[in-house]
Design a protein around this motif. Structure first.
Motif, PDB file in Angstrom:
ATOM      1  N   THR A  38       0.813  -1.217   0.000  1.00 17.01           N
ATOM      2  CA  THR A  38       0.000   0.000   0.000  1.00 17.01           C
ATOM      3  C   THR A  38       0.846   1.266   0.000  1.00 17.01           C
ATOM      4  O   THR A  38       0.618   2.179  -0.812  1.00 17.01           O
ATOM      5  N   ILE A  39       1.827   1.334   0.882  1.00 12.99           N
ATOM      6  CA  ILE A  39       2.596   2.568   1.041  1.00 12.99           C
ATOM      7  C   ILE A  39       3.488   2.839  -0.167  1.00 12.99           C
ATOM      8  O   ILE A  39       3.638   3.982  -0.598  1.00 12.99           O
ATOM      9  N   THR A  40       4.063   1.787  -0.735  1.00 12.05           N
ATOM     10  CA  THR A  40       4.957   1.979  -1.877  1.00 12.05           C
ATOM     11  C   THR A  40       4.223   2.556  -3.074  1.00 12.05           C
ATOM     12  O   THR A  40       4.712   3.484  -3.732  1.00 12.05           O
ATOM     13  N   ILE A  41       3.047   2.032  -3.384  1.00  7.18           N
ATOM     14  CA  ILE A  41       2.331   2.517  -4.557  1.00  7.18           C
ATOM     15  C   ILE A  41       1.891   3.970  -4.385  1.00  7.18           C
ATOM     16  O   ILE A  41       1.969   4.773  -5.321  1.00  7.18           O
ATOM     17  N   PHE A  42       1.481   4.351  -3.178  1.00 11.13           N
ATOM     18  CA  PHE A  42       1.024   5.726  -2.976  1.00 11.13           C
ATOM     19  C   PHE A  42       2.184   6.703  -2.826  1.00 11.13           C
ATOM     20  O   PHE A  42       1.974   7.921  -2.847  1.00 11.13           O
ATOM     21  N   SER A  43       3.405   6.193  -2.699  1.00 17.87           N
ATOM     22  CA  SER A  43       4.567   7.084  -2.665  1.00 17.87           C
ATOM     23  C   SER A  43       4.806   7.729  -4.016  1.00 17.87           C
ATOM     24  O   SER A  43       5.517   8.737  -4.114  1.00 17.87           O
ATOM     25  N   ILE A  44       4.238   7.173  -5.067  1.00 15.55           N
ATOM     26  CA  ILE A  44       4.344   7.775  -6.400  1.00 15.55           C
ATOM     27  C   ILE A  44       3.778   9.185  -6.387  1.00 15.55           C
ATOM     28  O   ILE A  44       4.277  10.078  -7.081  1.00 15.55           O
ATOM     29  N   PHE A  45       2.760   9.425  -5.567  1.00 13.00           N
ATOM     30  CA  PHE A  45       2.050  10.702  -5.589  1.00 13.00           C
ATOM     31  C   PHE A  45       2.636  11.738  -4.629  1.00 13.00           C
ATOM     32  O   PHE A  45       2.206  12.896  -4.640  1.00 13.00           O
ATOM     33  N   GLY A  46       3.561  11.314  -3.784  1.00 12.23           N
ATOM     34  CA  GLY A  46       4.163  12.259  -2.847  1.00 12.23           C
ATOM     35  C   GLY A  46       3.171  12.733  -1.804  1.00 12.23           C
ATOM     36  O   GLY A  46       2.352  11.970  -1.288  1.00 12.23           O
ATOM     37  N   HIS A  47       3.224  14.025  -1.517  1.00 13.10           N
ATOM     38  CA  HIS A  47       2.359  14.611  -0.490  1.00 13.10           C
ATOM     39  C   HIS A  47       1.831  15.954  -0.992  1.00 13.10           C
ATOM     40  O   HIS A  47       2.523  16.667  -1.707  1.00 13.10           O
ATOM     41  N   GLY A  48       0.614  16.255  -0.630  1.00 15.15           N
ATOM     42  CA  GLY A  48       0.091  17.575  -0.980  1.00 15.15           C
ATOM     43  C   GLY A  48      -0.954  17.561  -2.073  1.00 15.15           C
ATOM     44  O   GLY A  48      -1.857  16.709  -2.088  1.00 15.15           O
ATOM     45  N   LEU A  49      -0.811  18.464  -3.036  1.00 13.71           N
ATOM     46  CA  LEU A  49      -1.847  18.777  -4.008  1.00 13.71           C
ATOM     47  C   LEU A  49      -2.374  17.562  -4.767  1.00 13.71           C
ATOM     48  O   LEU A  49      -3.580  17.392  -4.922  1.00 13.71           O
ATOM     49  N   TYR A  50      -1.497  16.722  -5.270  1.00 10.99           N
ATOM     50  CA  TYR A  50      -1.920  15.606  -6.111  1.00 10.99           C
ATOM     51  C   TYR A  50      -1.831  14.253  -5.386  1.00 10.99           C
ATOM     52  O   TYR A  50      -1.702  13.213  -6.026  1.00 10.99           O
ATOM     53  N   SER A  51      -1.916  14.302  -4.092  1.00  9.31           N
ATOM     54  CA  SER A  51      -1.859  13.073  -3.305  1.00  9.31           C
ATOM     55  C   SER A  51      -3.055  13.024  -2.362  1.00  9.31           C
ATOM     56  O   SER A  51      -4.028  13.759  -2.537  1.00  9.31           O
ATOM     57  N   ILE A  52      -2.984  12.149  -1.382  1.00  6.25           N
ATOM     58  CA  ILE A  52      -3.991  12.081  -0.336  1.00  6.25           C
ATOM     59  C   ILE A  52      -3.295  12.272   1.004  1.00  6.25           C
ATOM     60  O   ILE A  52      -2.084  12.095   1.119  1.00  6.25           O
ATOM     61  N   SER A  53      -4.047  12.630   2.011  1.00  2.00           N
ATOM     62  CA  SER A  53      -3.461  12.904   3.323  1.00  2.00           C
ATOM     63  C   SER A  53      -3.013  11.610   3.994  1.00  2.00           C
ATOM     64  O   SER A  53      -3.387  10.508   3.591  1.00  2.00           O
ATOM     65  N   GLY A  54      -2.214  11.762   5.043  1.00  2.00           N
ATOM     66  CA  GLY A  54      -1.762  10.604   5.792  1.00  2.00           C
ATOM     67  C   GLY A  54      -2.912   9.816   6.398  1.00  2.00           C
ATOM     68  O   GLY A  54      -2.875   8.585   6.453  1.00  2.00           O
ATOM     69  N   VAL A  55      -3.948  10.520   6.848  1.00  2.00           N
ATOM     70  CA  VAL A  55      -5.114   9.854   7.430  1.00  2.00           C
ATOM     71  C   VAL A  55      -5.833   9.025   6.370  1.00  2.00           C
ATOM     72  O   VAL A  55      -6.247   7.879   6.618  1.00  2.00           O
ATOM     73  N   HIS A  56      -5.972   9.583   5.183  1.00  2.00           N
ATOM     74  CA  HIS A  56      -6.629   8.846   4.103  1.00  2.00           C
ATOM     75  C   HIS A  56      -5.791   7.641   3.682  1.00  2.00           C
ATOM     76  O   HIS A  56      -6.334   6.583   3.356  1.00  2.00           O
ATOM     77  N   LEU A  57      -4.465   7.807   3.697  1.00  2.06           N
ATOM     78  CA  LEU A  57      -3.587   6.688   3.355  1.00  2.06           C
ATOM     79  C   LEU A  57      -3.729   5.568   4.390  1.00  2.06           C
ATOM     80  O   LEU A  57      -3.700   4.387   4.044  1.00  2.06           O
ATOM     81  N   LEU A  58      -3.906   5.942   5.641  1.00  4.05           N
ATOM     82  CA  LEU A  58      -4.156   4.952   6.685  1.00  4.05           C
ATOM     83  C   LEU A  58      -5.452   4.203   6.396  1.00  4.05           C
ATOM     84  O   LEU A  58      -5.522   2.970   6.549  1.00  4.05           O
ATOM     85  N   CYS A  59      -6.479   4.913   5.985  1.00  2.00           N
ATOM     86  CA  CYS A  59      -7.762   4.270   5.677  1.00  2.00           C
ATOM     87  C   CYS A  59      -7.628   3.306   4.496  1.00  2.00           C
ATOM     88  O   CYS A  59      -8.261   2.243   4.477  1.00  2.00           O
ATOM     89  N   VAL A  60      -6.799   3.671   3.527  1.00  2.00           N
ATOM     90  CA  VAL A  60      -6.547   2.774   2.395  1.00  2.00           C
ATOM     91  C   VAL A  60      -5.857   1.506   2.889  1.00  2.00           C
ATOM     92  O   VAL A  60      -6.213   0.391   2.501  1.00  2.00           O
ATOM     93  N   LEU A  61      -4.860   1.686   3.760  1.00  2.00           N
ATOM     94  CA  LEU A  61      -4.153   0.534   4.323  1.00  2.00           C
ATOM     95  C   LEU A  61      -5.105  -0.357   5.105  1.00  2.00           C
ATOM     96  O   LEU A  61      -5.065  -1.588   4.979  1.00  2.00           O
TER      97      LEU A  61
END
Length: 386
Positions: free
Chosen positions: A140-163
């Motif tokens: 989960t974390i590796t694939i979402f690292s493509i988007f980085g952080h901020g404008l074109y990504s999702i927040s850390g809380v949302h990433l937790l929900c994905v996980l």
């Protein structure tokens, strides 16, 4: 007794393992028409001396190794953020695709190799699925690292929900087997592995910048992918419920209420994780996301391993778990002493990691002693033949 000779399994669990029979159904079109035919062909070239559990361990090592390497390259998951001058090197995404392919292939052929050489058994299945439960974090974390952080990504809380959605799918599959006795493999597993490989290779050729646009309104690619994860999770839950309801020989019929009560530890765990991420005094999920997710994922793996053991031994799942108690205590202490939040997270992660490794090694060694086999060596097969 040595440090890794502690016996976590009781007599009832050992007795259950002695009578355990593997039952699995995999109807995924990708698995039936692509993965299994390829694995059946490939395993014919494996030397018979190759140990199935070693294949499992090496495959898991490729997946976790890619995650560790990326942690060095992009520890705080910000290097691919919009406007960055120093993104993650493009070669890493090709390497990530190779690691995913090798991990998926070795994970798919370990059981086939075991049956081929006559080394299949409950120890190998537990070894395999236990490591799989730990792989939810790197996937989960590796694939979402493509988007980085901020404008074109999702927040850390949302990433937790994905996980969590990924973990729910894995957990539900084994909870379903806990009640029905049959492991109905999720269609999402093979689909996710092929999807990850495609996105990694695509990113290698076109660059991470390609993903920096809005699909519609304020919805970017990362947000759409997040919705996709939730949809897959919902679909898996519906199918699992359907399989349990249609089961005519429910294993936990007499102790169903006790089995259901054990779900409370997963509920507490997921709710506590979301509460910590959303209410953290120091926004811990953004300050040290890698450590946060790895700690959470390790506790999840330990809880799930205990469920798998209960499912395989046909016993009631443990309701108490030291790693979970440490995790919940750290969350409580973080709100009591916010200044120490980051420190206790990192210290507790090390402690939880060591406890989880100790648990896994001891359980495998205990089962090996019971079945008179070796975990990482198949020389016992020659002795058995003699």
């Amino acid at each position: 007794m040595g440090i890794f000779d502690y016996e976590y399994l009781n007599k009832e669990q050992i007795k259950g393992f002695n009578s355990y029979k593997y039952s699995c159904v995999d109807t995924s079109p990708l698995a039936v028409y692509i993965s299994h035919p390829f694995w059946n062909w490939l395993v014919q070239f494996y030397p018979r001396t190759w140990v199935p559990n070693v294949l499992t361990l090496v495959g898991w090592g490729f997946v976790m190794g890619g995650f560790v390497l990326e942690s060095f390259l992009d520890y705080d998951i910000t290097r691919n953020s919009f406007g960055t001058a120093d993104p993650i090197p493009s070669w890493f995404w090709l390497l990530a695709a190779v690691c995913t392919f090798l991990g998926h292939t070795l994970d798919g052929t370990d059981g086939k190799q075991a049956r081929r050489i006559g080394a299949s058994g409950p120890t190998g299945e537990l070894f395999d699925h236990g490591l799989d439960s730990w792989s939810t974090v790197p996937f989960t974390i590796t694939i979402f690292s493509i988007f980085g952080h901020g404008l074109y990504s999702i927040s850390g809380v949302h990433l937790l929900c994905v996980l969590i959605s990924t973990q729910i799918v894995f957990f539900t599959t084994h909870w379903e087997k806990y009640n029905t006795g049959v492991l109905y493999l999720s269609w999402g597993y093979d689909a996710s592995q092929f999807g990850l490989m495609f996105i990694y290779v695509f990113t290698y050729f076109v660059g991470y910048e390609w993903f920096q646009f809005f699909v519609f309104g304020k919805w970017n690619i990362a947000a759409c992918m997040e919705i996709g994860f939730y949809a897959c999770c919902a679909g898996s839950l519906v199918m699992s419920l359907k399989n349990v309801m249609e089961c005519k020989n429910w294993k936990q019929k007499k102790t169903g209420w006790k089995a259901a009560a054990r779900l409370s530890q997963f509920t507490r765990f997921f709710l506590a994780s979301v509460a910590w991420a959303t209410k953290s005094p120091n926004s811990i999920v953004d300050v040290d996301p890698r450590m946060f997710f790895f700690c959470m994922g390790t506790v999840y793996s330990n809880i799930t391993c205990r469920l798998i053991i209960a499912q395989m031994s046909n016993t009631i799942c443990d309701i108490y778990n030291l790693t979970l108690l440490i995790y919940l205590s750290v969350i409580g202490y973080s709100f009591y002493q916010p200044a120490h939040e980051l420190f206790v997270l990192r210290i507790s992660t090390v402690a939880i990691l060591l406890l989880h490794i100790h648990y896994g090694v001891c359980v495998v060694r205990q089962l090996c002693r019971n079945f008179k086999i070796y975990a990482l060596d198949v020389s016992y097969l020659k002795n058995a033949q003699k």
